[in-house]
Design a protein around this motif. Structure first.
Motif, PDB file in Angstrom:
ATOM      1  N   ARG A  75     -55.160 -25.957 -12.650  1.00 30.96           N
ATOM      2  CA  ARG A  75     -55.388 -25.600 -13.782  1.00 30.96           C
ATOM      3  C   ARG A  75     -55.966 -28.086 -13.572  1.00 30.96           C
ATOM      4  NH1 ARG A  75     -55.853 -23.802 -19.192  1.00 30.96           N
ATOM      5  NH2 ARG A  75     -55.133 -22.152 -19.387  1.00 30.96           N
ATOM      6  N   GLY A  76     -54.131 -28.435 -12.981  1.00 30.30           N
ATOM      7  CA  GLY A  76     -54.652 -29.771 -12.030  1.00 30.30           C
ATOM      8  C   GLY A  76     -56.140 -29.872 -11.457  1.00 30.30           C
ATOM      9  N   LEU A  77     -55.918 -28.948 -10.255  1.00 32.58           N
ATOM     10  CA  LEU A  77     -57.072 -29.196  -9.248  1.00 32.58           C
ATOM     11  C   LEU A  77     -58.234 -28.483  -9.789  1.00 32.58           C
ATOM     12  CD1 LEU A  77     -55.397 -26.465  -6.621  1.00 32.58           C
ATOM     13  CD2 LEU A  77     -55.235 -29.441  -6.850  1.00 32.58           C
ATOM     14  N   LYS A  78     -58.996 -28.504 -10.510  1.00 38.58           N
ATOM     15  CA  LYS A  78     -59.521 -28.345 -11.380  1.00 38.58           C
ATOM     16  C   LYS A  78     -59.848 -29.083 -11.938  1.00 38.58           C
ATOM     17  CE  LYS A  78     -61.114 -24.264 -13.264  1.00 38.58           C
ATOM     18  NZ  LYS A  78     -62.458 -23.790 -13.057  1.00 38.58           N
ATOM     19  N   ALA A  79     -59.214 -29.727 -12.669  1.00 37.56           N
ATOM     20  CA  ALA A  79     -59.641 -30.843 -13.449  1.00 37.56           C
ATOM     21  C   ALA A  79     -59.835 -32.289 -12.644  1.00 37.56           C
ATOM     22  CB  ALA A  79     -58.507 -31.645 -14.567  1.00 37.56           C
ATOM     23  N   HIS A  80     -60.106 -32.046 -11.036  1.00 32.65           N
ATOM     24  CA  HIS A  80     -60.464 -32.828 -10.157  1.00 32.65           C
ATOM     25  C   HIS A  80     -61.369 -32.518  -9.312  1.00 32.65           C
ATOM     26  CE1 HIS A  80     -56.001 -34.818 -11.052  1.00 32.65           C
ATOM     27  NE2 HIS A  80     -56.786 -35.753 -11.196  1.00 32.65           N
ATOM     28  N   GLY A  81     -61.859 -31.676  -9.920  1.00 30.60           N
ATOM     29  CA  GLY A  81     -63.334 -31.098  -8.796  1.00 30.60           C
ATOM     30  C   GLY A  81     -62.671 -30.204  -7.960  1.00 30.60           C
ATOM     31  N   TRP A  82     -61.497 -29.191  -7.772  1.00 30.16           N
ATOM     32  CA  TRP A  82     -61.220 -28.474  -6.624  1.00 30.16           C
ATOM     33  C   TRP A  82     -61.524 -26.665  -7.621  1.00 30.16           C
ATOM     34  CZ3 TRP A  82     -59.342 -29.060  -1.645  1.00 30.16           C
ATOM     35  CH2 TRP A  82     -59.309 -30.255  -1.233  1.00 30.16           C
ATOM     36  N   ARG A  83     -62.798 -26.444  -6.273  1.00 31.31           N
ATOM     37  CA  ARG A  83     -62.710 -24.716  -6.832  1.00 31.31           C
ATOM     38  C   ARG A  83     -61.476 -23.676  -5.725  1.00 31.31           C
ATOM     39  NH1 ARG A  83     -68.136 -22.815  -5.419  1.00 31.31           N
ATOM     40  NH2 ARG A  83     -66.719 -23.443  -3.236  1.00 31.31           N
ATOM     41  N   ILE A  84     -60.765 -22.395  -6.897  1.00 32.76           N
ATOM     42  CA  ILE A  84     -59.710 -22.289  -6.073  1.00 32.76           C
ATOM     43  C   ILE A  84     -60.468 -20.623  -5.921  1.00 32.76           C
ATOM     44  CG2 ILE A  84     -57.354 -20.926  -6.467  1.00 32.76           C
ATOM     45  CD1 ILE A  84     -58.576 -24.576  -8.484  1.00 32.76           C
ATOM     46  N   VAL A  85     -59.573 -20.146  -5.050  1.00 31.67           N
ATOM     47  CA  VAL A  85     -60.539 -18.814  -4.750  1.00 31.67           C
ATOM     48  C   VAL A  85     -58.663 -18.323  -4.270  1.00 31.67           C
ATOM     49  CG1 VAL A  85     -61.373 -17.017  -3.559  1.00 31.67           C
ATOM     50  CG2 VAL A  85     -62.644 -19.071  -3.780  1.00 31.67           C
ATOM     51  N   MET A  86     -58.904 -16.896  -5.237  1.00 28.23           N
ATOM     52  CA  MET A  86     -57.211 -16.432  -5.505  1.00 28.23           C
ATOM     53  C   MET A  86     -57.319 -15.127  -4.538  1.00 28.23           C
ATOM     54  SD  MET A  86     -54.573 -17.553  -6.980  1.00 28.23           S
ATOM     55  CE  MET A  86     -53.806 -16.320  -7.871  1.00 28.23           C
ATOM     56  N   ILE A  87     -56.695 -14.740  -3.214  1.00 30.53           N
ATOM     57  CA  ILE A  87     -56.777 -13.841  -1.514  1.00 30.53           C
ATOM     58  C   ILE A  87     -54.856 -12.971  -2.139  1.00 30.53           C
ATOM     59  CG2 ILE A  87     -57.056 -13.460   0.122  1.00 30.53           C
ATOM     60  CD1 ILE A  87     -58.810 -15.547   0.549  1.00 30.53           C
ATOM     61  N   THR A  88     -55.311 -12.528  -2.430  1.00 36.03           N
ATOM     62  CA  THR A  88     -53.530 -11.602  -2.543  1.00 36.03           C
ATOM     63  C   THR A  88     -53.592 -10.262  -2.569  1.00 36.03           C
ATOM     64  OG1 THR A  88     -53.198 -11.036  -4.917  1.00 36.03           O
ATOM     65  CG2 THR A  88     -53.615 -13.228  -4.907  1.00 36.03           C
ATOM     66  N   GLY A  89     -52.053  -9.762  -2.259  1.00 38.44           N
ATOM     67  CA  GLY A  89     -52.022  -8.391  -3.050  1.00 38.44           C
ATOM     68  C   GLY A  89     -51.814  -7.759  -3.614  1.00 38.44           C
ATOM     69  N   PRO A  90     -51.219  -6.985  -4.647  1.00 40.60           N
ATOM     70  CA  PRO A  90     -51.351  -6.337  -5.067  1.00 40.60           C
ATOM     71  C   PRO A  90     -50.870  -6.677  -6.767  1.00 40.60           C
ATOM     72  CG  PRO A  90     -49.449  -5.893  -4.573  1.00 40.60           C
ATOM     73  CD  PRO A  90     -50.178  -6.175  -3.157  1.00 40.60           C
ATOM     74  N   VAL A  91     -51.013  -7.109  -8.008  1.00 43.02           N
ATOM     75  CA  VAL A  91     -50.901  -7.668  -9.079  1.00 43.02           C
ATOM     76  C   VAL A  91     -50.118  -6.875  -9.621  1.00 43.02           C
ATOM     77  CG1 VAL A  91     -52.465  -9.584 -11.032  1.00 43.02           C
ATOM     78  CG2 VAL A  91     -53.230  -9.455  -8.733  1.00 43.02           C
ATOM     79  N   PHE A  92     -48.928  -7.771 -10.118  1.00 45.34           N
ATOM     80  CA  PHE A  92     -48.278  -6.654 -11.156  1.00 45.34           C
ATOM     81  C   PHE A  92     -47.966  -7.925 -13.221  1.00 45.34           C
ATOM     82  CE2 PHE A  92     -46.985  -5.705  -7.021  1.00 45.34           C
ATOM     83  CZ  PHE A  92     -47.161  -4.198  -7.133  1.00 45.34           C
ATOM     84  N   TYR A  93     -48.605  -6.792 -13.674  1.00 46.50           N
ATOM     85  CA  TYR A  93     -48.590  -7.458 -15.504  1.00 46.50           C
ATOM     86  C   TYR A  93     -48.306  -6.244 -15.807  1.00 46.50           C
ATOM     87  CZ  TYR A  93     -53.415  -5.845 -15.662  1.00 46.50           C
ATOM     88  OH  TYR A  93     -54.404  -5.606 -15.392  1.00 46.50           O
ATOM     89  N   ASP A  94     -48.031  -6.867 -17.222  1.00 50.57           N
ATOM     90  CA  ASP A  94     -47.622  -5.787 -18.422  1.00 50.57           C
ATOM     91  C   ASP A  94     -47.730  -5.990 -19.865  1.00 50.57           C
ATOM     92  OD1 ASP A  94     -45.529  -7.014 -19.220  1.00 50.57           O
ATOM     93  OD2 ASP A  94     -44.186  -6.111 -18.673  1.00 50.57           O
ATOM     94  N   SER A  95     -47.903  -5.661 -21.022  1.00 53.63           N
ATOM     95  CA  SER A  95     -49.256  -5.958 -22.008  1.00 53.63           C
ATOM     96  C   SER A  95     -48.026  -7.342 -22.278  1.00 53.63           C
ATOM     97  CB  SER A  95     -48.153  -4.545 -22.884  1.00 53.63           C
ATOM     98  OG  SER A  95     -46.723  -4.420 -22.862  1.00 53.63           O
ATOM     99  N   THR A  96     -47.205  -7.654 -22.215  1.00 54.02           N
ATOM    100  CA  THR A  96     -47.008  -8.794 -22.404  1.00 54.02           C
ATOM    101  C   THR A  96     -47.041 -10.197 -21.763  1.00 54.02           C
ATOM    102  OG1 THR A  96     -44.909  -8.490 -20.811  1.00 54.02           O
ATOM    103  CG2 THR A  96     -44.643  -7.811 -23.256  1.00 54.02           C
ATOM    104  N   SER A  97     -47.122  -9.610 -20.207  1.00 54.84           N
ATOM    105  CA  SER A  97     -47.312 -10.816 -19.247  1.00 54.84           C
ATOM    106  C   SER A  97     -49.348 -10.590 -19.056  1.00 54.84           C
ATOM    107  CB  SER A  97     -46.856 -10.372 -17.714  1.00 54.84           C
ATOM    108  OG  SER A  97     -47.342  -9.671 -17.306  1.00 54.84           O
ATOM    109  N   ILE A  98     -50.242  -9.249 -19.361  1.00 52.76           N
ATOM    110  CA  ILE A  98     -51.586  -9.307 -19.750  1.00 52.76           C
ATOM    111  C   ILE A  98     -51.872 -10.846 -19.532  1.00 52.76           C
ATOM    112  CG2 ILE A  98     -51.970  -8.519 -21.678  1.00 52.76           C
ATOM    113  CD1 ILE A  98     -53.495  -6.751 -20.401  1.00 52.76           C
ATOM    114  N   THR A  99     -51.584 -11.854 -20.251  1.00 51.57           N
ATOM    115  CA  THR A  99     -52.679 -13.118 -20.757  1.00 51.57           C
ATOM    116  C   THR A  99     -52.966 -14.257 -19.738  1.00 51.57           C
ATOM    117  OG1 THR A  99     -51.927 -12.647 -23.281  1.00 51.57           O
ATOM    118  CG2 THR A  99     -52.649 -14.658 -22.850  1.00 51.57           C
TER     119      THR A  99
END
Length: 396
Positions: A29-53
């Motif tokens: 959020r902070g980087l975007k406010a200063h004009g930076w773009r972010i690309v995520m490059i990751t292994g598996p992503v884990f979330y459930d019904s409580t952390s899906i947001t």
């Protein structure tokens, strides 16, 4: 490569219920406010019904999110490297930010073909199913292994999010100070703030706590590393040996050791009243606002962002001397530090605070003051951008 304000976050995995994901969201959020773009490059992503947001929020903030079912950081396969290479070219990424030193080999290979720069941060933690073995595991640091790996795949800059990590890199591993940028994690102090009297009352009512009860909160992944067992033991001892029966514990978090930790807590019907598990909580303000004391008995940490958040909300912090403790707490001035796996000292500290409301009030005020002075979001973002630009410009 032409210099662009685009950074690729590279992570071995993403657990949407932990502090690393929370930090990434804040940083993006902070980087975007200063004009930076972010690309995520990751292994598996884990979330459930409580952390899906949080997963959905992260996804909405980034230009793209490239995921792999598995990333082997020590023996990366060709298809993985090719896909990351194509992503770098597509978005004109000028910098990789490796969240976790294990991704540095991949970054070094990519640097050979793209001349891309890299910075790296540590998020140290330990895992295991037996809390009794974790203390020994936390102390077994293989300095030679770190020196060999980090010496071979040294990033352009290390970002150390605590004094403990900075000292580990410069003193224990002998990296030059010019390679290490020490910066403290920042929090949104407009969001995390002391509650009004009405907000505190509503938070306690929502969580079914009475005003005369002493509430201890622990926010963190349900992992033995976080030391839930130490706090549970201390509260149980306060009840049975010191007749302090108005104390209750509020745990927020989810994780693989959830059943084991709950079984440890709920050994009698009476325990159901004293220990309350909320699961993962997206908005933590009700927890901080309802709490009198925040306890983090971790065996290993990088910084412990939740401690800074609790302090900003005017809650007395008590924690072990894991990463971040030196930057957050001056023992006896704005909180307390107790030794690893030492429930007896924690009992003494909790007993002291239970019997002395004026001391709680004083320490809480000092904790709030510290948070306002040291953990500002603006400083963290500005410091991060300075490191990014310094590293990126080397590649022009």
């Amino acid at each position: 490569m032409k210099y662009q304000k685009t950074v690729g976050f590279i992570l071995k995995r993403v657990d949407c219920n932990d502090g690393v994901a929370s930090h990434c969201e804040t940083l993006i959020r902070g980087l975007k406010a200063h004009g930076w773009r972010i690309v995520m490059i990751t292994g598996p992503v884990f979330y459930d019904s409580t952390s899906i947001t949080r997963f959905a929020t992260l996804k909405s903030l980034v230009e793209d999110w490239v995921t792999f079912e598995k990333i082997n950081p020590l023996v990366p396969d060709f298809s993985c490297l090719l896909k990351i290479y194509q992503t770098i070219r597509k978005y004109e990424i000028s910098l990789l930010h490796a969240h976790g030193y294990s991704m540095l080999l991949i970054a070094r290979i990519l640097q050979i073909f793209t001349q891309i720069r890299c910075v790296a941060t540590f998020h140290p933690s330990i895992h295991g199913n037996d809390p009794k073995l974790l203390k020994e595991k936390a102390l077994q640091v293989n300095h030679l292994q770190y020196q060999f790996y980090l010496g071979l795949f040294t990033p352009d800059k290390f970002i150390a999010y605590s004094s403990e990590i900075a000292n580990f890199l410069t003193q224990d591993l002998n990296f030059p100070e010019s390679k290490v940028s020490r910066m403290l994690l920042g929090i949104d102090t407009d969001l995390f703030r002391p509650p009004t009297a009405e907000e505190r009352c509503l938070a306690r009512k929502k969580l079914n706590f009475q005003e005369d009860e002493l509430i201890c909160a622990l926010v963190g992944r349900l992992s033995w590393n976080k030391g839930h067992d130490i706090l549970i033991d201390a509260v149980r001892q306060l009840r049975t040996e010191h007749s302090i029966t108005n104390i209750r514990c509020l745990f927020s978090g989810s994780g693989h050791e959830e059943k084991q930790i709950k079984d440890y807590a709920f050994q009698s019907e009476e325990d159901q009243f004293y220990f309350h598990f909320m699961g993962f909580t997206e908005d933590l303000r009700d927890i901080y606002w309802a709490a009198d004391i925040f306890v983090l008995p971790s065996r290993k940490e990088g910084f412990a962002l939740v401690v800074a958040e609790a302090m900003a909300c005017g809650v007395v912090p008590i924690r072990t001397p894991a990463g971040g403790a030196e930057d957050q707490i001056e023992d006896g001035v704005n909180g307390f530090i107790f030794p690893f796996d030492d429930s007896e000292t924690l009992v003494s500290q909790l007993k002291l605070l239970s019997n002395n409301p004026q001391l709680r009030k004083h320490l809480a005020a000092q904790a709030y003051k510290t948070a306002q002075q040291k953990f500002t979001l603006e400083k963290m973002i500005n410091d991060t951008i300075a490191v990014y630009e310094q590293a990126s410009l080397k590649g022009i």
